[in-house]
Design a protein around this motif. Structure first.
Motif, mmCIF file in Angstrom:
data_model
loop_
_atom_site.group_PDB
_atom_site.id
_atom_site.type_symbol
_atom_site.label_atom_id
_atom_site.label_comp_id
_atom_site.label_asym_id
_atom_site.label_seq_id
_atom_site.Cartn_x
_atom_site.Cartn_y
_atom_site.Cartn_z
ATOM 1 N N SER A 178 0.829 -1.207 0.000
ATOM 2 C CA SER A 178 0.000 0.000 0.000
ATOM 3 C C SER A 178 0.861 1.254 0.000
ATOM 4 C CB SER A 178 -0.911 0.004 1.233
ATOM 5 O OG SER A 178 -0.137 -0.031 2.422
ATOM 6 N N ASP A 179 2.098 1.151 -0.464
ATOM 7 C CA ASP A 179 3.020 2.281 -0.475
ATOM 8 C C ASP A 179 3.485 2.572 -1.889
ATOM 9 O OD1 ASP A 179 4.421 4.350 0.633
ATOM 10 O OD2 ASP A 179 5.423 3.109 2.133
ATOM 11 N N GLY A 180 4.137 3.743 -2.056
ATOM 12 C CA GLY A 180 4.685 4.125 -3.340
ATOM 13 C C GLY A 180 4.174 5.481 -3.808
ATOM 14 N N ASN A 181 5.083 6.370 -4.236
ATOM 15 C CA ASN A 181 4.736 7.713 -4.713
ATOM 16 C C ASN A 181 5.444 8.033 -6.025
ATOM 17 O OD1 ASN A 181 5.447 8.296 -1.400
ATOM 18 N ND2 ASN A 181 3.346 8.536 -2.101
ATOM 19 N N GLY A 237 -0.030 10.184 -4.934
ATOM 20 C CA GLY A 237 0.670 10.371 -6.195
ATOM 21 C C GLY A 237 1.837 11.329 -6.032
ATOM 22 N N LEU A 238 1.533 12.610 -5.858
ATOM 23 C CA LEU A 238 2.531 13.638 -5.571
ATOM 24 C C LEU A 238 2.367 14.030 -4.115
ATOM 25 C CD1 LEU A 238 2.087 15.832 -8.794
ATOM 26 C CD2 LEU A 238 3.637 13.897 -8.430
ATOM 27 N N ALA A 284 -4.275 11.976 -5.215
ATOM 28 C CA ALA A 284 -3.484 12.177 -6.431
ATOM 29 C C ALA A 284 -2.427 13.249 -6.167
ATOM 30 C CB ALA A 284 -4.377 12.583 -7.596
ATOM 31 N N VAL A 285 -2.836 14.336 -5.508
ATOM 32 C CA VAL A 285 -1.919 15.412 -5.132
ATOM 33 C C VAL A 285 -2.241 15.824 -3.703
ATOM 34 C CG1 VAL A 285 -0.989 17.691 -5.687
ATOM 35 C CG2 VAL A 285 -1.897 16.240 -7.525
ATOM 36 N N TYR A 286 -1.226 15.823 -2.839
ATOM 37 C CA TYR A 286 -1.393 16.251 -1.447
ATOM 38 C C TYR A 286 -0.282 17.249 -1.135
ATOM 39 C CZ TYR A 286 -2.310 15.791 3.631
ATOM 40 O OH TYR A 286 -2.622 16.012 4.943
ATOM 41 N N CYS A 300 -9.107 7.896 -8.079
ATOM 42 C CA CYS A 300 -8.097 8.346 -7.109
ATOM 43 C C CYS A 300 -8.787 8.638 -5.782
ATOM 44 C CB CYS A 300 -7.393 9.614 -7.590
ATOM 45 S SG CYS A 300 -6.545 9.468 -9.177
ATOM 46 N N GLY A 301 -8.010 8.634 -4.687
ATOM 47 C CA GLY A 301 -8.549 9.038 -3.403
ATOM 48 C C GLY A 301 -9.305 7.963 -2.670
ATOM 49 N N TYR A 302 -8.707 6.791 -2.543
ATOM 50 C CA TYR A 302 -9.329 5.701 -1.801
ATOM 51 C C TYR A 302 -8.774 5.628 -0.377
ATOM 52 C CZ TYR A 302 -11.344 4.187 -6.195
ATOM 53 O OH TYR A 302 -12.064 4.134 -7.353
#
Length: 244
Positions: free
Chosen positions: A83-86, A113-114, A140-142, A160-162
């Protein structure tokens, strides 16, 4: 600068080949670094025995000098470890003068994502133009901080956004402008979070939650909540049908 030669039929692929490292990173930005990617593909090899955790990452030590990244006409994908990775991870103590992403596709990240949210002082100017984010497990973007100037235009965010996240999250940012964009097919009750004097307009939020407005943030004019009628979103074709 890493740039594809003119006229290539396919993008050159950048990936990793070092199975000995504990955390696989394709490109790491050091103190004061400036990176430009143009016309290339970054592959995290999610389904391999050596999946990357980050495609782009800052040094995790504090930086005295700001860094910058420009990504144009690129394809970043498959950066998943459980559940990781960017696609991009910016660490606390690092500050980006400029982060620009144009005409690029981002597909399949295990977490955000970002991710530029580990401190209040994160980035000066952030631009996302004509980009598509598809299948990002969390935001997606934080981006977090009161100082960033954020501009998002002609972008699509689908699936996106789960896991309790929201597709677009600009926490405490007082100057974010989103327009001409689509946020579709998420499963959280909030699709976009805006603070301060931020705005979202001429956009469609469909099957992805509500817009969370704080302070003097404004939604509109011309906000829709309708099926955009993608040609084939299941296969990653987000072209709109003629009747859209």
């Amino acid at each position: 600068t890493i740039s594809a030669a003119p006229g290539l039929e396919e993008r050159p692929v950048i990936t990793h080949n070092n199975p000995e490292t504990s955390t696989i990173v394709l490109i790491e930005i050091k103190n004061g670094g400036s990176l430009k990617l143009q016309g290339v593909e970054l592959d995290g090899l999610a389904d391999s025995e050596m999946p990357a955790k980050y495609l782009l990452r800052t040094d995790n030590d504090p930086m005295a000098l700001p860094y910058s990244i420009v990504v144009e006409n690129c394809y970043l994908h498959d950066v998943v470890i459980g559940s990781d990775g960017n696609f991009l991870r910016a660490y606390e103590g690092t500050f980006a003068d400029t982060l620009i992403f144009r005409n690029s596709l981002f597909l399949n990240s295990g977490k955000e994502g970002l991710r530029i949210n580990d401190a209040d002082n994160t980035v000066g100017y952030f631009e996302l133009d004509n980009c598509t984010f598809w299948k990002t497990n969390k935001e997606a973007v934080y981006i977090q901080g009161t100082d960033p100037m954020i501009r998002v235009n002609h972008c699509t965010f689908d699936s996106c956004g789960y896991n309790g996240a929201r597709p677009l999250r600009f926490r405490y940012v007082t100057d974010a402008v989103i327009k001409n964009s689509l946020v579709t097919n998420g499963n959280y009750h909030i699709a976009v979070s805006l603070y301060g004097n931020s705005t979202i307009s001429y956009s469609d939020i469909y099957n992805a939650g509500e817009i969370d407005l704080r302070d003097d943030a404004v939604s509109g004019p011309v906000m829709l909540s309708v099926d955009p009628l993608y040609l084939n979103s299941g296969e990653g074709n987000f072209t709109l049908e003629a009747s859209s």
